[in-house]
Design a protein around this motif. Structure first.
Motif, PDB file in Angstrom:
ATOM      1  N   HIS A   1      -6.245   6.781  -1.095  1.00  0.00           N
ATOM      2  CA  HIS A   1      -5.185   5.908  -0.565  1.00  0.00           C
ATOM      3  C   HIS A   1      -5.046   6.153   0.930  1.00  0.00           C
ATOM      4  CE1 HIS A   1      -1.695   3.310  -1.273  1.00  0.00           C
ATOM      5  NE2 HIS A   1      -1.139   3.961  -0.280  1.00  0.00           N
TER       6      HIS A   1
ATOM      7  N   TYR B   1      -1.618 -11.898   2.346  1.00  0.00           N
ATOM      8  CA  TYR B   1      -0.512 -11.340   1.575  1.00  0.00           C
ATOM      9  C   TYR B   1      -0.650 -11.753   0.132  1.00  0.00           C
ATOM     10  CZ  TYR B   1       1.963 -10.289   5.904  1.00  0.00           C
ATOM     11  OH  TYR B   1       2.325  -9.791   7.122  1.00  0.00           O
ATOM     12  N   ASN B   2      -0.473 -10.799  -0.744  1.00  0.00           N
ATOM     13  CA  ASN B   2      -0.530 -11.022  -2.184  1.00  0.00           C
ATOM     14  C   ASN B   2      -1.909 -11.470  -2.656  1.00  0.00           C
ATOM     15  OD1 ASN B   2       1.330 -10.398  -4.150  1.00  0.00           O
ATOM     16  ND2 ASN B   2       2.757 -11.945  -3.462  1.00  0.00           N
TER      17      ASN B   2
ATOM     18  N   PRO C   1      -5.117  -9.457  -2.334  1.00  0.00           N
ATOM     19  CA  PRO C   1      -5.889  -8.329  -1.800  1.00  0.00           C
ATOM     20  C   PRO C   1      -7.381  -8.579  -1.935  1.00  0.00           C
ATOM     21  CG  PRO C   1      -4.918  -7.760  -3.918  1.00  0.00           C
ATOM     22  CD  PRO C   1      -4.386  -9.112  -3.567  1.00  0.00           C
TER      23      PRO C   1
ATOM     24  N   ARG D   1     -10.969  -7.071  -2.875  1.00  0.00           N
ATOM     25  CA  ARG D   1     -11.574  -6.009  -3.683  1.00  0.00           C
ATOM     26  C   ARG D   1     -13.072  -5.984  -3.408  1.00  0.00           C
ATOM     27  NH1 ARG D   1      -7.623  -8.203  -6.900  1.00  0.00           N
ATOM     28  NH2 ARG D   1      -6.008  -6.713  -7.439  1.00  0.00           N
TER      29      ARG D   1
ATOM     30  N   GLN E   1      -9.673  -1.502  -2.888  1.00  0.00           N
ATOM     31  CA  GLN E   1      -8.755  -2.627  -2.741  1.00  0.00           C
ATOM     32  C   GLN E   1      -8.162  -2.557  -1.345  1.00  0.00           C
ATOM     33  OE1 GLN E   1      -5.773  -4.254  -5.777  1.00  0.00           O
ATOM     34  NE2 GLN E   1      -4.502  -2.956  -4.527  1.00  0.00           N
TER      35      GLN E   1
ATOM     36  N   VAL F   1      -5.422  -4.203   1.094  1.00  0.00           N
ATOM     37  CA  VAL F   1      -4.200  -4.999   1.031  1.00  0.00           C
ATOM     38  C   VAL F   1      -3.695  -5.207   2.454  1.00  0.00           C
ATOM     39  CG1 VAL F   1      -1.781  -4.915   0.303  1.00  0.00           C
ATOM     40  CG2 VAL F   1      -3.574  -4.192  -1.261  1.00  0.00           C
TER      41      VAL F   1
ATOM     42  N   ILE G   1      -3.772  -1.493   3.915  1.00  0.00           N
ATOM     43  CA  ILE G   1      -3.682  -0.373   2.989  1.00  0.00           C
ATOM     44  C   ILE G   1      -4.950  -0.409   2.161  1.00  0.00           C
ATOM     45  CG2 ILE G   1      -2.436   0.636   1.068  1.00  0.00           C
ATOM     46  CD1 ILE G   1       0.082  -0.719   2.089  1.00  0.00           C
TER      47      ILE G   1
ATOM     48  N   SER H   1      -7.144   1.371  -0.815  1.00  0.00           N
ATOM     49  CA  SER H   1      -6.974   2.297  -1.936  1.00  0.00           C
ATOM     50  C   SER H   1      -8.108   2.107  -2.925  1.00  0.00           C
ATOM     51  CB  SER H   1      -5.624   2.075  -2.612  1.00  0.00           C
ATOM     52  OG  SER H   1      -5.541   0.761  -3.116  1.00  0.00           O
TER      53      SER H   1
ATOM     54  N   ASP I   1      -8.534   3.068  -7.009  1.00  0.00           N
ATOM     55  CA  ASP I   1      -7.814   3.580  -8.173  1.00  0.00           C
ATOM     56  C   ASP I   1      -8.677   3.308  -9.396  1.00  0.00           C
ATOM     57  OD1 ASP I   1      -4.297   3.391  -9.112  1.00  0.00           O
ATOM     58  OD2 ASP I   1      -5.995   4.472  -9.978  1.00  0.00           O
TER      59      ASP I   1
ATOM     60  N   ILE J   1      -7.021   1.798 -12.687  1.00  0.00           N
ATOM     61  CA  ILE J   1      -6.116   0.656 -12.596  1.00  0.00           C
ATOM     62  C   ILE J   1      -6.195  -0.228 -13.826  1.00  0.00           C
ATOM     63  CG2 ILE J   1      -7.707  -0.878 -11.335  1.00  0.00           C
ATOM     64  CD1 ILE J   1      -3.949  -0.432 -10.739  1.00  0.00           C
TER      65      ILE J   1
END
Lengths: 687, 299
Positions: A214, A614-615, A617, A619, A624, A626, A647, A649, A651, A654
């Motif tokens: 992250h 925005y909203n 992201p 990949r 990911q 953002v 941002i 990250s 994960d 997920i």
């Protein structure tokens, strides 16, 4: 399972099963579990520091003994709990106690360290806890409570081993619940799904903690070197910002109005379109709109709350003849070699007008400084400008010298005997000053020229000043011609030199003056009220400040006439008309979407252009990206987005998380909603 | 007062009437007419509350989630709905007065907040994506129905202690209310986690919104486990649910904080920093409905 078997095995639901764990026992065990984990965490965090202190020879034996005792207690408790682990895991009271304990801990965490969120660190949590405890309990008790709260990691639940231990217990209990109950069949689906969901969520948590990556608040700008992802280690790819695109709502041109002295309100008008509205007792109509308009300020006759009296003048002489309105409180400089300032002053009473015509006006002061042989300034004294200083005392406090000004000339020179003489006018000679020391009229005098240079005074300075040089600094005179109006429109012109009034000359409407050589001034009319208004500039230059503007017409009920005025966005105070003030403001332009277009590349070359909004992201390769925000900077067309914040990250858990969440919700719905039944009413009525 | 305010007032009145009729109908066994009237009034009040919530969303031009008082326009019909569902199943009306009065009170409190709102520069995650409506719906239902459950638990504690009446139906209503509301609350938490993952790249950040919702979930889950799996005494379990009302009261204001770029849970500025933008002392100025006149030619 029959009731007898349930009682024998102590399964949940049995009331008299052997080894049944009651709620008090469950709460105690929960507390022990939490404290054991907290103790282990404290031991681990402080062990290195304690061993280092021991190595340095510091007396840490009591600390070591206490730590050892705590470790022994933890081990003993752990052995006891492990012996009864099976019973604990299947005890519903134990699960209830753990859930309640977690609820209390998380709630306490919010109370002690609110405003948690991304970017919290242990040090920030400690600071927040200390501050909050100080606010709640005072300084002394607050410190103790803060110590306990931080020991229990209430400010940082994610980092608390106690919370992790309780969550781990819940995970084991879910596993045990599935294993013991062996849920099969449709009716047990809810139980299985809910517990599996919880297990998957906890698995995802663990995967994120162990393998996740992250990086928050990564700011990138155009023309910046590509940023490696991940930072540190071998990058999977690099990214570079190509551009930022944005969608904004269209600009709103808002017309705001207020009765004079009241708060402004937005009118139901679009300043960019021809429209009209009624507002209170006014009707307002938008007549014209210009998206880009350069404004110029004009003085026009009119009456409003900001209007001022002004007199019309005609100036002639050097330069072209011009007519001007001279307002009260505003000066004007007329040409000629003397560069005279003009001012219009209006007084309601004759006494005030007389006083204004005869009192001295403040101005810049002269300065007499004492300079030491090394060039430093030892002392100084201010002197009134002009001839007012004659007879005034001059005190040098540092040197203890008290002097008196005996003579002053506006243009002076020193003769061979060092005496002050008047210099020929127009020669640019500096002023000169003569001072005397203490000792009455017979005290010896000395003289200094106001050329701004340090020089030995001519004459006999007092003993305190012997060996020093004097520097006399003066400011040039700014002659001021005041046109003073008294009651009944009686005018007089008074010229002030060095702040001191000269002879007053009467001036009537139509009368003329020659205030400065080569300049003639004529009062062409009676005083009138004027206002400052903004109008579009007819021939604007290329570097003008262009703004949106609209022309409105205002009318007031009762037939008070109709006024038209121009409103320029962002220009000065509101324009007034017929008792109301109007302004044009811009609004809207809210951001609807921002997109950062990134170029990704790896060691083999460019991967391509990738947008992230925005909203939505991005990949790529398990990461990911953002879009978290973007700085804006002003531009001619409004704010534009630059330097987006990303941002990044990774994960791995997920999808397990999403599956676990889905199962948990589905299981909860299945398990709980199937318990709802339709029962009959008290008297058999179903309604 | 404009149409929206009148609608909300009507909803509150009907909910209060429904509650007012409920108690005598519950205490007296053979009063089917009163029970019908009570149910009709409660249904009508809930429906009007739902319509008012939808209209307020439209009038504001944004979700009514600017302040906690605004969110009550969503919670009030949810409380009424929770009571109606359980009353239909469990036939328990003992707590009807308390629950429906609470719904009416929530509707009344939301009237000034919705009708004369502050014009807030709402940041809603850029475009809010598909998450906003499901989140708000789930949160409103979860908080509303669980509030009804907690109020019913409080009523159970009072009635069981003072009147010593048969409270079996009320006990069942408390449990079923909790069963009904908990999945909605859990769903709102899950949706907000997924939404946060889309906006922040992190699905859990211990924000106030997430933490308080988790606390409420844990408290209700503890009640469900202890009461009807662990066979806890009714009274002790009801205390947990009644006390969770306090947790819900702490959590509810944070429910309006939604994931947004540039910082989690930032939707609003403080209302006192902004002056009201609408007309003073009256309804908001209506948008002009006349056809748009031709735009001026501009420089």
């Amino acid at each position: 399972m029959s009731e007898a078997e349930a009682e024998k095995t102590g399964a949940p639901g049995s009331k008299r099963g052997p080894g049944r764990i009651g709620m008090p026992t469950a709460l105690v065990v929960t507390g022990c579990l939490f404290l054991m984990a907290v103790a282990l965490q404290s031991l681990r965090e402080n062990a290195a520091e304690t061993l280092r202190s021991m190595g340095e020879g510091n007396p840490v034996l009591p600390v070591v003994a206490l730590g050892g005792l705590a470790l022994v207690v933890v081990v003993v408790l752990a052995v006891v709990l492990l012996r009864h682990l099976g019973k604990l895991l299947v005890s519903v009271r134990m699960i209830g106690a753990v859930l309640l304990a977690l609820a209390v801990l998380v709630a306490a965490g919010q109370l002690f360290a609110p405003e948690a969120g991304p970017g919290r660190t242990e040090s920030s949590a400690a600071a927040r806890v200390a501050e909050r405890c100080g606010d709640l309990f005072g300084e002394g008790a607050g410190e103790r409570v803060a110590g306990v709260a931080m020991l229990a990691r209430l400010g940082d639940p994610a980092g608390s081993w106690g919370v992790r231990a309780l969550i781990g217990f819940l995970a084991l209990a879910s596993l045990a619940g599935i294993g013991w109950r062996r849920p099969v069949g449709v009716r047990e689906f809810g139980h299985l799904a809910a517990h599996l969901g919880v297990l998957l969520i906890l698995l995802a948590l663990a995967a994120r903690a162990l393998f996740g990556y992250h990086q928050s608040d990564l700011r990138i700008a155009r023309d910046q070197t590509p940023v490696p992802v991940p930072a540190g280690g071998r990058p999977a790819f690099t990214l570079r910002l190509l551009r930022v695109e944005e969608e904004r709502r269209p600009t709103e041109y808002q017309v705001w109005a207020a009765p004079v002295g009241a708060e402004s309100e937005r009118l139901d008008l679009d300043g960019s379109r021809r429209s009209s509205t009624r507002w209170r007792e006014w009707s307002v109509e938008v007549l014209e709109f210009r998206a880009r308009c350069a404004a110029e300020e004009r003085v026009e006759e009119g009456s409003s709350s900001t209007s001022r009296p002004a007199i019309p003048l005609r100036l002639s002489g050097e330069g072209p003849e011009e007519e001007a309105l001279l307002e009260t409180g505003q000066g004007r400089v007329v040409g000629g070699p003397r560069r005279l300032r003009l001012g219009y002053e209006r007084f309601a009473s004759a006494a005030e007008a007389d006083a204004a015509a005869t009192r001295d006006r403040p101005g810049p002061e002269d300065r007499l400084a004492v300079i030491a042989p090394d060039g430093s300034e030892r002392d100084f004294a201010p002197l009134p400008a002009g001839a007012r200083k004659v007879g005034r005392p001059v005190l040098f406090r540092n040197l203890g010298a008290a002097l008196r000004v005996t003579r002053w000339l506006s243009a002076a020179q020193l003769d061979a005997a060092g005496q002050l003489q008047e210099a020929p006018p127009g020669g640019g000679a500096p002023p000169g000053i003569e001072l005397a020391g203490a000792g009455g009229p017979e005290a010896p005098t000395f003289r200094v020229l106001g050329d701004g240079r340090a020089a030995e005074p001519a004459g006999t300075p007092p003993a305190e000043l012997r060996g020093f040089r004097l520097k006399y600094e003066t400011f040039p005179d700014r002659p001021y011609l005041a046109l003073i109006e008294g009651p009944a429109g009686a005018f007089r012109a008074v010229e002030f030199r060095w702040g001191q009034p000269g002879e007053a000359r009467a001036l009537a409407v139509g009368g003329e003056l020659e205030p400065a050589a080569g300049t003639r001034l004529r009062l062409v009319g009676a005083p009138r009220q004027v206002v400052h208004v903004w109008r579009p500039r007819q021939q604007p230059g290329s570097n003008e400040d262009f703004r949106p503007a609209c022309r409105i017409a205002v009318a007031r009920a009762g037939g008070a006439g109709r006024r038209e005025l121009w409103l320029f966005e962002g220009r000065g105070p509101a324009e007034e008309a017929l008792g109301a003030a109007f302004q044009l403001r811009t609004g809207g332009r809210e951001l609807q979407q921002q997109t950062a277009v990134l170029e990704l590349a790896d060691k083999r070359g460019t991967l391509g252009e990738y947008p992230v909004s925005y909203n939505r992201p991005l990949r790529v390769r398990g990461y990911q990206i953002v879009l978290a925000g973007a700085d804006t900077q002003a531009s001619a067309g409004g704010p534009v987005s630059v330097a987006p914040a990303l941002i990044i990250s990774r994960d791995y858990g997920i999808w397990a998380l999403y599956a676990g969440m889905f199962l948990a919700v589905l299981g909860a719905v299945w398990l709980l909603w199937t318990r709802l039944r339709n029962v009959a009413d008290a008297d058999g009525w179903e309604a | 007062m404009d149409a929206l305010g009148a609608l909300q007032l009507g909803a509150a009145a009907l909910l209060a009437v429904g509650g007012g009729f409920a108690v005598p109908g519950a205490l007296r066994a053979s009063r089917p007419l009163w029970r019908r009237l009570s149910r009709i009034a409660a249904v009508a009040g809930t429906v009007l509350g739902l319509i008012a919530a939808a209209l307020s969303w439209r009038a504001l031009g944004r979700p009514p989630a600017g302040t906690a008082a605004e969110m009550l326009v969503l919670a009030a019909p949810a409380i009424g709905l929770g009571y109606l569902v359980i009353e239909a199943f469990a036939k328990s009306r003992e707590a009807g007065l308390l629950v429906l009065l609470a719904a009416a009170g929530a509707e009344l409190v939301s009237i000034p907040a919705v009708n004369e709102p502050f014009d807030l520069p709402l940041r809603m995650a850029g475009p809010a994506g598909p998450w906003l409506i499901p989140y708000l719906a789930a949160a409103a239902l979860g908080y509303g129905v669980l509030a009804a459950a907690a109020l019913q638990a409080a009523a159970f504690l009072v009635l069981e202690h003072f009147r010593r009446v048969q409270v079996e139906r009320l006990s069942r209503a408390v449990y079923w209310s909790a069963c009904l509301g908990f999945p909605f609350l859990l769903a709102s938490l899950v949706i907000s986690c997924v939404w946060s993952q889309q906006v922040h790249g992190s699905w859990w950040d211990w924000t106030a919104r997430q933490s308080w919702t988790l606390v409420l979930c844990l408290a209700v889950l503890a009640y469900l486990n202890l009461r009807f799996v662990g066979d806890w005494p009714e009274r002790a379990a009801a205390w947990i649910l009644a006390l969770s009302l306090l947790v819900g009261a702490a959590a509810f204001p944070h429910a309006r904080e939604m994931p947004a770029p540039g910082g989690d849970a930032t939707v609003l500025v403080e209302p006192r920093e902004l002056p009201p933008q609408r007309g003073r002392g009256g309804s908001p100025a209506p948008r002009p409905r006349s056809p748009k006149p031709p735009a001026f030619t501009t420089d």
